[in-house]
Design an enzyme around this catalytic site. Structure first.
Site, PDB file in Angstrom:
ATOM      1  N   PRO A 108     -27.581 -34.823 -30.633  1.00  0.00           N
ATOM      2  CA  PRO A 108     -27.198 -36.221 -30.452  1.00  0.00           C
ATOM      3  C   PRO A 108     -28.284 -37.177 -30.953  1.00  0.00           C
ATOM      4  O   PRO A 108     -29.466 -37.003 -30.662  1.00  0.00           O
ATOM      5  CB  PRO A 108     -27.006 -36.332 -28.937  1.00  0.00           C
ATOM      6  CG  PRO A 108     -26.676 -34.943 -28.495  1.00  0.00           C
ATOM      7  CD  PRO A 108     -27.484 -34.053 -29.381  1.00  0.00           C
ATOM      8  N   GLU A 109     -27.859 -38.175 -31.687  1.00  0.00           N
ATOM      9  CA  GLU A 109     -28.781 -39.170 -32.217  1.00  0.00           C
ATOM     10  C   GLU A 109     -28.729 -40.428 -31.362  1.00  0.00           C
ATOM     11  O   GLU A 109     -28.001 -40.487 -30.360  1.00  0.00           O
ATOM     12  CB  GLU A 109     -28.445 -39.437 -33.685  1.00  0.00           C
ATOM     13  CG  GLU A 109     -28.476 -38.148 -34.506  1.00  0.00           C
ATOM     14  CD  GLU A 109     -28.254 -38.343 -35.998  1.00  0.00           C
ATOM     15  OE1 GLU A 109     -28.467 -39.459 -36.509  1.00  0.00           O
ATOM     16  OE2 GLU A 109     -27.871 -37.362 -36.669  1.00  0.00           O
ATOM     17  N   LYS A 165     -33.999 -40.798 -28.910  1.00  0.00           N
ATOM     18  CA  LYS A 165     -33.097 -39.682 -28.624  1.00  0.00           C
ATOM     19  C   LYS A 165     -33.261 -39.151 -27.207  1.00  0.00           C
ATOM     20  O   LYS A 165     -32.683 -38.117 -26.862  1.00  0.00           O
ATOM     21  CB  LYS A 165     -33.352 -38.537 -29.612  1.00  0.00           C
ATOM     22  CG  LYS A 165     -33.094 -38.882 -31.061  1.00  0.00           C
ATOM     23  CD  LYS A 165     -33.385 -37.675 -31.949  1.00  0.00           C
ATOM     24  CE  LYS A 165     -33.205 -37.999 -33.412  1.00  0.00           C
ATOM     25  NZ  LYS A 165     -33.499 -36.838 -34.284  1.00  0.00           N
ATOM     26  N   ASN A 224     -30.472 -36.652 -38.396  1.00  0.00           N
ATOM     27  CA  ASN A 224     -30.085 -36.120 -39.701  1.00  0.00           C
ATOM     28  C   ASN A 224     -28.790 -36.721 -40.239  1.00  0.00           C
ATOM     29  O   ASN A 224     -28.649 -36.923 -41.446  1.00  0.00           O
ATOM     30  CB  ASN A 224     -29.961 -34.595 -39.619  1.00  0.00           C
ATOM     31  CG  ASN A 224     -30.101 -33.945 -40.971  1.00  0.00           C
ATOM     32  OD1 ASN A 224     -30.921 -34.361 -41.788  1.00  0.00           O
ATOM     33  ND2 ASN A 224     -29.298 -32.928 -41.236  1.00  0.00           N
ATOM     34  N   ARG A 280     -34.593 -29.939 -42.884  1.00  0.00           N
ATOM     35  CA  ARG A 280     -33.246 -30.259 -42.434  1.00  0.00           C
ATOM     36  C   ARG A 280     -32.272 -30.177 -43.603  1.00  0.00           C
ATOM     37  O   ARG A 280     -32.611 -30.495 -44.749  1.00  0.00           O
ATOM     38  CB  ARG A 280     -33.192 -31.670 -41.853  1.00  0.00           C
ATOM     39  CG  ARG A 280     -34.155 -31.928 -40.697  1.00  0.00           C
ATOM     40  CD  ARG A 280     -33.878 -31.019 -39.526  1.00  0.00           C
ATOM     41  NE  ARG A 280     -32.506 -31.117 -39.088  1.00  0.00           N
ATOM     42  CZ  ARG A 280     -32.071 -32.005 -38.204  1.00  0.00           C
ATOM     43  NH1 ARG A 280     -32.887 -32.884 -37.676  1.00  0.00           N
ATOM     44  NH2 ARG A 280     -30.805 -32.006 -37.839  1.00  0.00           N
TER      45      ARG A 280
END
Length: 326
Positions: free
Chosen positions: A2-3, A50, A224, A303
């Site tokens: 989760p961002e 976050k 990401n 990533r």
């Protein structure tokens, strides 16, 4: 993982429970003793980047000020001690509010400094893993069979039942106690106090912009998905060094980061899903083939990254060499 927009929605789910007393606890967490939360009062709920922070106090003790009340008190004190403002108060408005490789991010903390004071305290910090979430007054149910063909519901890490009859359920999250949150609103892309100048200085570094954007010291809450989407929106190749980009390009990238993050949060709050343009896509919206690579600093965390070579062309570096691509 989760961002920022997702964690802000989680915080809004916890807010109605502030002031209530925990009547019963459950969960599979081995990082904390969940029974320690029994009979405590949820005093406050904050989100920083976050991370979600919940403050607990003894139920019989005073509730104490919330985060917003503390900020307003501090600002009021500042106005009282600074009469040279022409008699006008300058009070800021309070802040409103599946990738396998993402599993490794829980063990990666290079770009995210620890809390200012970890250890015993009354703040419980939550850092969510892949598919991490919070449910209010409901449990998550399996929507498909696992690899073994079993339909097993997710196992909560923590369940808090309150005296009011409501409850909160926390999934796939890492928890630890700390004495205070690690708060830097100037680095939070969803904060009204986000510092554009500091973020622009970071982007000007001679590093690929896709590395800098994930540095939580300057872009707290940016993950990401946001990284991939805003680089496409700004038409910037992910491996372009920030030092070779014009200031106008960096300004546009920063605008995309703020606007996309805010729009994503708005969509979440209205029950709408995200419709990415480049993330996990095989073609860009124009129809070009999308490239995919695992990008990150040497010896650091890498990533998955998606980009369109035609919409996001490589830019020549200062030495005349094109930005590297994979």
């Amino acid at each position: 993982m989760p961002e920022g927009p997702s964690v802000r929605k989680f915080q809004l789910l916890t807010s109605p429970f502030v002031g209530q007393v925990v009547a019963k606890v459950g969960g599979s967490s081995r990082k904390i003793n969940v029974n320690d939360l029994n009979a405590l009062r949820l005093q406050d709920s904050q989100v920083h980047g976050k991370n979600l922070y919940l403050a607990f106090v003894a139920a019989e003790g005073p509730l104490g000020p919330t985060a917003e009340e503390t900020v307003l008190q501090r600002e009021a004190a500042g106005v009282a001690s600074s009469p040279a403002q022409g008699g006008q108060e300058q009070v800021r408005a309070p802040q409103t509010h599946p990738q396998d490789e993402e599993l490794r991010e829980l063990q990666h903390s290079r770009a995210e400094p620890p809390d200012a004071a970890e250890g015993p305290g009354n703040w419980l910090r939550f850092h969510f893993g892949l598919f991490g979430s919070i449910r209010a007054n409901e449990f998550s149910r399996a929507n498909k069979a696992n690899k073994r063909g079993d339909w097993k519901d997710p196992i909560p890490r923590l369940v808090l039942h309150f005296e009011s009859g409501g409850f909160l359920v926390f999934y796939n999250c890492r928890m630890h106690w700390c004495s205070s949150p690690r708060a830097d609103p100037a680095s939070d892309i969803l904060s009204v106090e986000f510092h554009r100048g500091r973020a622009l200085d970071a982007l000007r570094a001679p590093d690929p912009v896709c590395y800098t954007l994930l540095d939580q010291r300057y872009f707290s809450g940016l993950g990401n998905i946001i990284k991939n989407e805003i680089l496409y929106l700004a038409k910037i190749h992910p491996l372009t060094q920030g030092s070779v980009l014009a200031l106008s390009d960096l300004e546009r990238l920063l605008d995309c980061a703020i606007q996309f993050s805010s729009a994503w949060l708005h969509s979440k709050l209205h029950g709408k899903g995200l419709h990415p343009q480049i993330y996990q896509k095989e073609q860009c919206p124009v129809g070009h083939a999308v490239m995919k690579g695992t990008l990150g600093p040497s010896g650091g965390f890498k990533r998955l990254t998606w980009w369109c070579p035609q919409c996001q062309p490589a830019v020549l570096s200062g030495g005349g060499d094109p930005s590297p691509a994979t």
